[in-house]
Design a protein around this motif. Structure first.
Motif, PDB file in Angstrom:
ATOM      1  N   LYS A   1     -33.239 -21.449  67.428  1.00 62.09           N
ATOM      2  CA  LYS A   1     -34.213 -21.136  68.055  1.00 62.09           C
ATOM      3  C   LYS A   1     -35.099 -20.280  67.511  1.00 62.09           C
ATOM      4  CE  LYS A   1     -35.211 -18.974  72.649  1.00 62.09           C
ATOM      5  NZ  LYS A   1     -34.642 -18.339  73.819  1.00 62.09           N
ATOM      6  N   ASN A   2     -36.542 -20.424  67.596  1.00 64.86           N
ATOM      7  CA  ASN A   2     -37.769 -19.711  67.145  1.00 64.86           C
ATOM      8  C   ASN A   2     -37.930 -18.533  68.078  1.00 64.86           C
ATOM      9  OD1 ASN A   2     -38.044 -20.968  64.467  1.00 64.86           O
ATOM     10  ND2 ASN A   2     -38.787 -22.769  65.547  1.00 64.86           N
TER      11      ASN A   2
ATOM     12  N   ASN B   1     -40.618 -18.152  69.606  1.00 62.40           N
ATOM     13  CA  ASN B   1     -41.472 -18.404  70.840  1.00 62.40           C
ATOM     14  C   ASN B   1     -40.565 -19.573  71.654  1.00 62.40           C
ATOM     15  OD1 ASN B   1     -43.395 -16.658  70.161  1.00 62.40           O
ATOM     16  ND2 ASN B   1     -44.303 -17.936  68.679  1.00 62.40           N
TER      17      ASN B   1
ATOM     18  N   TYR C   1     -37.562 -23.484  71.624  1.00 60.45           N
ATOM     19  CA  TYR C   1     -36.746 -24.265  70.736  1.00 60.45           C
ATOM     20  C   TYR C   1     -37.434 -25.049  69.855  1.00 60.45           C
ATOM     21  CZ  TYR C   1     -32.777 -22.450  73.590  1.00 60.45           C
ATOM     22  OH  TYR C   1     -31.854 -21.527  74.320  1.00 60.45           O
ATOM     23  N   LEU C   2     -38.735 -25.185  69.916  1.00 68.39           N
ATOM     24  CA  LEU C   2     -39.408 -26.433  69.008  1.00 68.39           C
ATOM     25  C   LEU C   2     -39.385 -25.900  67.665  1.00 68.39           C
ATOM     26  CD1 LEU C   2     -42.856 -26.908  70.877  1.00 68.39           C
ATOM     27  CD2 LEU C   2     -41.221 -28.480  70.264  1.00 68.39           C
TER      28      LEU C   2
ATOM     29  N   GLY D   1     -40.346 -25.335  63.895  1.00 64.30           N
ATOM     30  CA  GLY D   1     -41.516 -24.584  63.496  1.00 64.30           C
ATOM     31  C   GLY D   1     -42.590 -25.430  62.811  1.00 64.30           C
TER      32      GLY D   1
ATOM     33  N   THR E   1     -44.297 -26.609  66.517  1.00 63.29           N
ATOM     34  CA  THR E   1     -44.762 -25.696  67.330  1.00 63.29           C
ATOM     35  C   THR E   1     -46.058 -25.683  67.513  1.00 63.29           C
ATOM     36  OG1 THR E   1     -42.849 -24.225  66.794  1.00 63.29           O
ATOM     37  CG2 THR E   1     -44.969 -23.057  67.771  1.00 63.29           C
TER      38      THR E   1
ATOM     39  N   THR F   1     -49.587 -26.404  71.068  1.00 67.06           N
ATOM     40  CA  THR F   1     -51.138 -25.671  71.482  1.00 67.06           C
ATOM     41  C   THR F   1     -52.290 -26.989  71.192  1.00 67.06           C
ATOM     42  OG1 THR F   1     -50.421 -23.810  70.441  1.00 67.06           O
ATOM     43  CG2 THR F   1     -52.652 -23.980  70.704  1.00 67.06           C
TER      44      THR F   1
ATOM     45  N   TYR G   1     -43.796 -31.620  74.852  1.00 59.61           N
ATOM     46  CA  TYR G   1     -43.328 -30.412  73.956  1.00 59.61           C
ATOM     47  C   TYR G   1     -43.147 -29.037  74.795  1.00 59.61           C
ATOM     48  CZ  TYR G   1     -44.819 -32.807  69.623  1.00 59.61           C
ATOM     49  OH  TYR G   1     -44.819 -33.683  68.671  1.00 59.61           O
TER      50      TYR G   1
ATOM     51  N   ASN H   1     -39.721 -27.057  74.258  1.00 59.11           N
ATOM     52  CA  ASN H   1     -39.582 -25.760  73.867  1.00 59.11           C
ATOM     53  C   ASN H   1     -38.902 -24.800  74.805  1.00 59.11           C
ATOM     54  OD1 ASN H   1     -40.622 -23.565  72.008  1.00 59.11           O
ATOM     55  ND2 ASN H   1     -41.700 -22.856  73.796  1.00 59.11           N
TER      56      ASN H   1
END
Length: 305
Positions: A112-113, A115, A117-118, A120, A123, A127, A179, A183
Motif C-alpha cells: 500500500k502506498n 494514497n 493501493y495503486l 506507484g 498512481t 489523475t 483505477y 486504489n
C-alpha cells in the motif's frame, strides 16, 4: 529445546539492490553461506549471503521463519514493513537447507502506498483519466450544441465523429472508475477492466477507420467507398482483434507478469497494422487531393468562361 532444522528467509529489497543477494561482493558465485565463508564472519552458515546497503543499513530487510525439530509446518508471523524511498520493490522467499526442497508457501502480501493501493507507476494515471473525463465531457457538450445548431447541414461523417467522442467519454470515465476502485480496494476489478479495454480498442479502431475513409474522400468527393468497403472493414476487424488481445494481456495480468520479449511479440501485430493504416491514409489522401485539385481547376475554368 528443539533444534532449528531450517530457516526460510523473506527478503524485501529495492530492485536496484538485487545484486546484493549472493556472494558477488565476496568474489564468489555462492548464494548460500558455507562453512568457509562463515569462518570469515561474512555471513551466517545456512543462510542467504546478503550485503547490506551502506546508505540504508536496515535494507535489504530480512524476516526469518524457523522450522524446529520434526515440525513440518510453521506459521510466519504478520510483519509490517515501512518503505520510505520511491522505487520498485521485490519480495523473495529463499532457503539454503536442501531438506527444505519442495517447501510450499501459502499466504498473501499487501502493498500500500500513502494514497492507496495503486502501484506507484499507475498512481498518476488515475489523475490523468479524471482530467480527460472532464475534457471529453466539455468537448461532447460543445459538439452537441454545434450539432443541434447546424442540424440541417449534418452529413453521415458527423454521426461517426459523434460516436468516437461518445466512446472516448465512456472510455475515460470507465478507466477512472477502474483505477479509483483499484486504489481503494486493493484488488483490480476484472469486469470493469475488461469493459475499459474494450472501449479503448473500439474507439481506437473507429477513429482510425474514420480517418481512413475521410482521406479517401468519403463524404467529400465520393458518396460511397464502393468495392473497397470490404477491405476497409477487414482491416478494421483485424486491428480490433490484435489491439484487444494486446490490451487484455497488458492490463489483466500483474504489473510485471510478462517479459520484454513477450510484450514485443504481442505488440508487433498492432504496430504492423498501424503502419498499414498510416500508409493507406497518406496514399488515399494524396489521391483525394489530386481529385480536388482537378475539380477546383475545372470549376475555375468554367467560372472564367
Amino acid at each position: 529445546m528443539q533444534q532449528s532444522t531450517g530457516v526460510v528467509e523473506a527478503i524485501i529489497l529495492d530492485v536496484k539492490d538485487r545484486k546484493r543477494i549472493g556472494g558477488a561482493f565476496l568474489k564468489t558465485n555462492a548464494i548460500c553461506c558455507n562453512s568457509t565463508l562463515a569462518e570469515t564472519g561474512s555471513c551466517k552458515l545456512g543462510e542467504v549471503i546478503l550485503q547490506k546497503n551502506p546508505d540504508i543499513p536496515s535494507w535489504p530487510r530480512v524476516i526469518k521463519t524457523h522450522f524446529a525439530g520434526k515440525i513440518e509446518e510453521v506459521k510466519m508471523g504478520s510483519e509490517e514493513v515501512e518503505i520510505n524511498s520511491n522505487g520498485m520493490y521485490y519480495l523473495y522467499f529463499m532457503f539454503c537447507n536442501p531438506e527444505l526442497k519442495g517447501t510450499l508457501i501459502n499466504g498473501r502480501t499487501v502493498w500500500k502506498n500513502p494514497n492507496g493501493y495503486l502501484p506507484g507507476k499507475m498512481t498518476p494515471l488515475m489523475t490523468v483519466f479524471g482530467i480527460m473525463s472532464l475534457a471529453y465531457l466539455v468537448l461532447g457538450l460543445v459538439w452537441f450544441l454545434r450539432f443541434v445548431q447546424f442540424w440541417k447541414d449534418i452529413i453521415q461523417l458527423h454521426y461517426h465523429i459523434t460516436a468516437v467522442i461518445a466512446l472516448g467519454m465512456c472510455e475515460m470515465a470507465v478507466w477512472y472508475f477502474e483505477y479509483a476502485n483499484f486504489n481503494s480496494a486493493g484488488l483490480r476489478p476484472m469486469g470493469i477492466t475488461l469493459w475499459a479495454v474494450t472501449f479503448t480498442t473500439v474507439k481506437k479502431t473507429l477513429s482510425r477507420l474514420l480517418l481512413l475513409v475521410v482521406s479517401m474522400g468519403f463524404g467529400v468527393v465520393r458518396p460511397t467507398l464502393g468495392g473497397i468497403t470490404s477491405k476497409v472493414l477487414v482491416l478494421g476487424l483485424v486491428y480490433f482483434i490484435a489491439s484487444e488481445a494486446f490490451e487484455l494481456v497488458e492490463h489483466l495480468g500483474n504489473i510485471n507478469d510478462f517479459s520484454k520479449k513477450t510484450k514485443v511479440f504481442m505488440v508487433l501485430p498492432v504496430v504492423f497494422l498501424d503502419s498499414c493504416f498510416i500508409l493507406w491514409i497518406f496514399s488515399s489522401l494524396s489521391k483525394t487531393l489530386e481529385k480536388l485539385q482537378v475539380i477546383f481547376s475545372y470549376l475555375s475554368f468554367q467560372s472564367f468562361k
